[in-house]
Design a protein around this motif. Structure first.
Motif, PDB file in Angstrom:
ATOM      1  N   THR A  11       0.837  -1.201   0.000  1.00 43.37           N
ATOM      2  CA  THR A  11       0.000   0.000   0.000  1.00 43.37           C
ATOM      3  C   THR A  11       0.872   1.250   0.000  1.00 43.37           C
ATOM      4  O   THR A  11       0.611   2.202  -0.744  1.00 43.37           O
ATOM      5  CB  THR A  11      -0.939   0.005   1.232  1.00 43.37           C
ATOM      6  OG1 THR A  11      -1.853  -1.084   1.104  1.00 43.37           O
ATOM      7  CG2 THR A  11      -1.719   1.304   1.350  1.00 43.37           C
ATOM      8  N   ARG A  14       1.980   2.045  -3.403  1.00 45.57           N
ATOM      9  CA  ARG A  14       0.934   2.654  -4.235  1.00 45.57           C
ATOM     10  C   ARG A  14       0.625   4.084  -3.775  1.00 45.57           C
ATOM     11  O   ARG A  14       0.322   4.948  -4.601  1.00 45.57           O
ATOM     12  CB  ARG A  14      -0.327   1.787  -4.211  1.00 45.57           C
ATOM     13  CG  ARG A  14      -0.168   0.503  -5.032  1.00 45.57           C
ATOM     14  CD  ARG A  14      -1.484  -0.244  -5.181  1.00 45.57           C
ATOM     15  NE  ARG A  14      -1.975  -0.750  -3.910  1.00 45.57           N
ATOM     16  CZ  ARG A  14      -1.711  -1.969  -3.414  1.00 45.57           C
ATOM     17  NH1 ARG A  14      -0.973  -2.807  -4.117  1.00 45.57           N
ATOM     18  NH2 ARG A  14      -2.192  -2.338  -2.257  1.00 45.57           N
ATOM     19  N   TYR A  18      -0.140   7.457  -5.934  1.00 50.07           N
ATOM     20  CA  TYR A  18      -1.323   8.315  -5.793  1.00 50.07           C
ATOM     21  C   TYR A  18      -0.902   9.752  -5.527  1.00 50.07           C
ATOM     22  O   TYR A  18      -1.474  10.692  -6.060  1.00 50.07           O
ATOM     23  CB  TYR A  18      -2.216   7.850  -4.623  1.00 50.07           C
ATOM     24  CG  TYR A  18      -2.706   6.425  -4.700  1.00 50.07           C
ATOM     25  CD1 TYR A  18      -2.959   5.804  -5.924  1.00 50.07           C
ATOM     26  CD2 TYR A  18      -2.931   5.678  -3.546  1.00 50.07           C
ATOM     27  CE1 TYR A  18      -3.407   4.490  -5.982  1.00 50.07           C
ATOM     28  CE2 TYR A  18      -3.389   4.374  -3.593  1.00 50.07           C
ATOM     29  CZ  TYR A  18      -3.616   3.782  -4.809  1.00 50.07           C
ATOM     30  OH  TYR A  18      -4.054   2.486  -4.866  1.00 50.07           O
ATOM     31  N   LEU A  42      -3.356   4.482 -13.120  1.00 46.20           N
ATOM     32  CA  LEU A  42      -2.310   3.617 -12.586  1.00 46.20           C
ATOM     33  C   LEU A  42      -2.547   2.138 -12.877  1.00 46.20           C
ATOM     34  O   LEU A  42      -1.754   1.289 -12.461  1.00 46.20           O
ATOM     35  CB  LEU A  42      -2.180   3.834 -11.065  1.00 46.20           C
ATOM     36  CG  LEU A  42      -1.772   5.261 -10.671  1.00 46.20           C
ATOM     37  CD1 LEU A  42      -1.974   5.488  -9.186  1.00 46.20           C
ATOM     38  CD2 LEU A  42      -0.325   5.516 -11.065  1.00 46.20           C
ATOM     39  N   LEU A  44      -5.123   0.247 -11.781  1.00 45.32           N
ATOM     40  CA  LEU A  44      -5.614  -0.453 -10.589  1.00 45.32           C
ATOM     41  C   LEU A  44      -7.139  -0.348 -10.565  1.00 45.32           C
ATOM     42  O   LEU A  44      -7.712   0.557 -11.173  1.00 45.32           O
ATOM     43  CB  LEU A  44      -5.053   0.218  -9.324  1.00 45.32           C
ATOM     44  CG  LEU A  44      -3.527   0.277  -9.188  1.00 45.32           C
ATOM     45  CD1 LEU A  44      -3.133   1.269  -8.095  1.00 45.32           C
ATOM     46  CD2 LEU A  44      -2.979  -1.101  -8.864  1.00 45.32           C
ATOM     47  N   ASP A  52      -6.790   1.315  -0.256  1.00 44.74           N
ATOM     48  CA  ASP A  52      -5.497   1.905   0.135  1.00 44.74           C
ATOM     49  C   ASP A  52      -5.701   3.245   0.834  1.00 44.74           C
ATOM     50  O   ASP A  52      -5.080   3.534   1.862  1.00 44.74           O
ATOM     51  CB  ASP A  52      -4.607   2.116  -1.099  1.00 44.74           C
ATOM     52  CG  ASP A  52      -4.090   0.799  -1.683  1.00 44.74           C
ATOM     53  OD1 ASP A  52      -4.036  -0.205  -0.944  1.00 44.74           O
ATOM     54  OD2 ASP A  52      -3.733   0.780  -2.877  1.00 44.74           O
TER      55      ASP A  52
END
Lengths: 216, 216
Positions: A11, A14, A18, A42, A44, A52
């Motif tokens: 996480t 990621r 973000y 991304l 996802l 997340d």
């Protein structure tokens, strides 16, 4: 206030991505960002993005999304990049030069404040505007600039000795660009960036994809 | 003969590291290597090493280990690096220069055979002994040298356009050093090396370690 201890490593990785996307949208004056938009950019699912971001104690508004500035700042805080991170770079070769020139390594939050090299002939010269220091100055430079990070950009053979010196100089994090594992005490964190492994993974993936293509 | 389709990605990553260690021991004339030695060097348990190496259809002899040459060659074959991998490098800036000089990018199995740059002023110049070509030559160079890999070493803004061009030129793997995700068809593999994410992960880990230290 997010509890850093609860955020799993995948996480955290990621969250970096973000934050970058939120930063770009901020720059463009876009006030809201949705989990769907983040996910699309991304690669996802929006469920993954929402899961997340829930670690930050923030939930987006359905149909509106997250306020971009707030999202960006919460991630920054969770990652610790709202603090200042000064770094010493060890190794004034080509990798060191490329890192000095890389935009990520000269930001408000991360700064390479000194360059060191074992070659006495380089001491006193400058590289990309930074003065090169002899290795004996390491502890002094780390203390003077409050460096928490050391960057290893030396050949494989020298990497462990440099890691030992960085630990003695009391940096707490090492970014290792040498193609080998360095051993450090448990209190020191190491992240390695290994081009060889990346290249071999790519070869593996390409062969895998062509085998899958051939077998389907 | 190992079945590449069965090897999980995390194992593939560790196989790269085992191969490197085996290669170093070969160079030093050491004929055998044990799972314990591999594990110790890489910070893994010997059970993990044995489990990973079992994918190669090879089991070590208790108390003796694996024959170094055989182990090295089996991994090479499984990873596909017993083939030749020619690459084009796009971007003649500092990152590109560092990659050209990096030992991993000029080996028997991996070679950067051409450098391209969008700046017309650079065309015809050389960098680290390679001639720089204009972008219009990409398809021709990829075909002529049988390049399967394209390396993106351009600024963020240009990365997607370069990825599109590489796909049109029919490379099947992309190594991306630009700090953004590039979109490609499913038939093209991408591995990204992202210094910013690495740096932020390190900040996260350092804070996590100090929080754990404080709470224990």
């Amino acid at each position: 206030m997010p509890d850093r201890l609860r955020i799993p490593r995948p996480t955290a990785k990621r969250l970096s991505l973000y934050m970058r996307e939120a930063g770009l949208r901020l720059r463009d004056g876009i006030g809201q960002i949705s989990s769907r938009q983040l996910g699309e950019t991304l690669g996802l699912t929006d469920a993954q993005v929402r899961k997340d971001l829930a670690y930050l104690g923030q939930s987006g508004q359905p149909g509106v999304g997250y306020p971009t500035r707030d999202l960006h700042d919460r991630i920054r805080h969770a990652m610790g990049t709202d603090q200042k991170w000064n770094a010493v770079l060890v190794g004034a070769g080509r990798i060191g030069r490329a890192l000095l020139a890389y935009p990520s390594f000269d930001r408000e939050d991360f700064r390479i404040v000194a360059v060191l090299d074992a070659d006495p002939a380089l001491a006193g010269q400058t590289m990309e505007g930074r003065r090169i220091w002899p290795m004996a100055e390491m502890s002094h430079l780390v203390r003077e600039h409050g460096c928490r990070i050391g960057i290893i950009a030396v050949p494989r053979e020298a990497a462990q000795a440099v890691a030992d010196q960085l630990v003695r100089a009391r940096v707490t994090g090492i970014l290792n660009f040498a193609p080998r594992r360095v051993e450090v005490p448990a209190s020191t964190c190491v992240i390695s960036v290994d081009f060889t492994v990346a290249l071999e993974q790519l070869a593996f993936e390409v062969n895998l994809a062509s085998a899958n293509g051939a077998s389907s």
